[in-house]
Scaffold this active site. Sequence first.
Site, PDB file in Angstrom:
ATOM      1  N   CYS A 261      36.623 -21.428 102.383  1.00  0.00           N
ATOM      2  CA  CYS A 261      38.449 -20.626 101.337  1.00  0.00           C
ATOM      3  C   CYS A 261      38.275 -20.076  99.503  1.00  0.00           C
ATOM      4  O   CYS A 261      38.249 -19.027  99.466  1.00  0.00           O
ATOM      5  CB  CYS A 261      39.428 -21.969 101.465  1.00  0.00           C
ATOM      6  SG  CYS A 261      38.938 -23.290 100.720  1.00  0.00           S
TER       7      CYS A 261
ATOM      8  N   HIS B 122      42.612 -26.008  99.332  1.00  0.00           N
ATOM      9  CA  HIS B 122      42.650 -25.037 100.301  1.00  0.00           C
ATOM     10  C   HIS B 122      43.509 -23.380  99.985  1.00  0.00           C
ATOM     11  O   HIS B 122      44.672 -23.532  99.636  1.00  0.00           O
ATOM     12  CB  HIS B 122      43.744 -25.412 101.554  1.00  0.00           C
ATOM     13  CG  HIS B 122      43.409 -23.989 102.429  1.00  0.00           C
ATOM     14  ND1 HIS B 122      42.178 -24.088 103.343  1.00  0.00           N
ATOM     15  CD2 HIS B 122      44.214 -23.349 102.907  1.00  0.00           C
ATOM     16  CE1 HIS B 122      42.037 -22.817 103.604  1.00  0.00           C
ATOM     17  NE2 HIS B 122      43.184 -22.382 103.557  1.00  0.00           N
TER      18      HIS B 122
ATOM     19  N   HIS C  19      42.691 -16.432 104.745  1.00  0.00           N
ATOM     20  CA  HIS C  19      41.831 -17.134 104.594  1.00  0.00           C
ATOM     21  C   HIS C  19      40.102 -17.810 105.831  1.00  0.00           C
ATOM     22  O   HIS C  19      40.807 -17.250 106.142  1.00  0.00           O
ATOM     23  CB  HIS C  19      42.473 -18.252 104.410  1.00  0.00           C
ATOM     24  CG  HIS C  19      43.376 -18.449 105.171  1.00  0.00           C
ATOM     25  ND1 HIS C  19      43.857 -20.481 105.720  1.00  0.00           N
ATOM     26  CD2 HIS C  19      44.043 -17.901 106.813  1.00  0.00           C
ATOM     27  CE1 HIS C  19      44.639 -20.758 106.965  1.00  0.00           C
ATOM     28  NE2 HIS C  19      44.533 -19.666 107.353  1.00  0.00           N
TER      29      HIS C  19
END
Length: 385
Positions: free
Chosen positions: A297, A345, A357
């Site tokens: 990520c 994240h 993402h």
Amino acid sequence: MASQHRKPRFPGTRVAGIRTPALATAALTSVALLSQSANAAPADDGKPSLEEVEKKVDDLYRQAESATEKYNAAKEKTTKERGRVDGLLDDVARRTQKLNAAREELGSFAAAQYRTGASAPDTATFLLADSPQDYFDQTQLMSRLTDRQKGAVDDYVTEQSATMRKRQEAAESLAALTDTQSDLKAAKTAVQTKLSEARELLSRLTAEEKARLAAIEKEKQEAAARKAAELARQQAAEQAAKEQESAASSDTSASSSSSSADSSSYTTKAEKALAFARAQIGKPYVWGATGPDSYDCSGLTQAAWKAAGVSLPRTTYDQVNAGTTVSLADARPGDLVFFYDDVSHVGIYIGNGMMIHAPKPGAYVREESIYYDGESGIYSVVRPA
């Protein structure tokens, strides 16, 4: 919604609270049926329900992602420490060479002094000289030689002290490198362990259970998409109100012009970052990866903004502080959206409640609602440039 104006994190009601009655009834009925079928197995067979498996797998993936960010941090630190150690060792080698040269120079002075009998008394030197002029010439030469000797000794002592300090510094950096390598190994083991546990749980599911699990996941995605659409409507309404207010005030001050220029500059950079991110859609999530074939990520967001000329730190823990925090309602395309209390994240906002993402192991870079894990999962929004 008022909750979306709060600073990180962004608490709020679950997505069920914003459904229309018809949609809510249909969704609740669907979930109820799925839950009944998921729990159709006897309760006393010791086997966890499908919902319990799903939650456990999600938790394991989140723990793996958190461990991935720790791995990224340890890897970055290890790289820096290794570079520092290499630099120090090179410096020590150069200083050792200079130290040896200074030592040789001192040795040559000692030999010259022995050959010329520099230790003889001045009276004896005068008497042994061929002439008074020879005596004075020799005395002047030895005086200059003594000054050079003193300088050589001073250089030797200084270089020796500096070399010893650098050697100590290199030893300490080597110890630090060993520690960060241990952290790196521990983080890597943690990631691999969590992923193995998740794969083991999923491997035990029957084909029918996997199909039901996919149906539950689809329902979650649909709910997240509805929530994103609501945010998009809210943002559009607020933007229209701001434009109307700006037009009414007709503010042509220098500060207003400066703000407009800053906004235009950010938009240009954000467009470049988003163009890069979109080009990565479909590439696999791989923990620790920074491209170009796969990403985790923070590796994706770092690479996207690098394409726009903006340097972001490697990890989510550092990226969250690399910009200005804004409210969720004020989120603009290009902003970074961070998730969970441990900030493990991140995605890049594209507008209308959506983001790009790298979700998790086994998945691919994709567009998805920022509510993919519920509104309570959102930690903060950061504008990086």
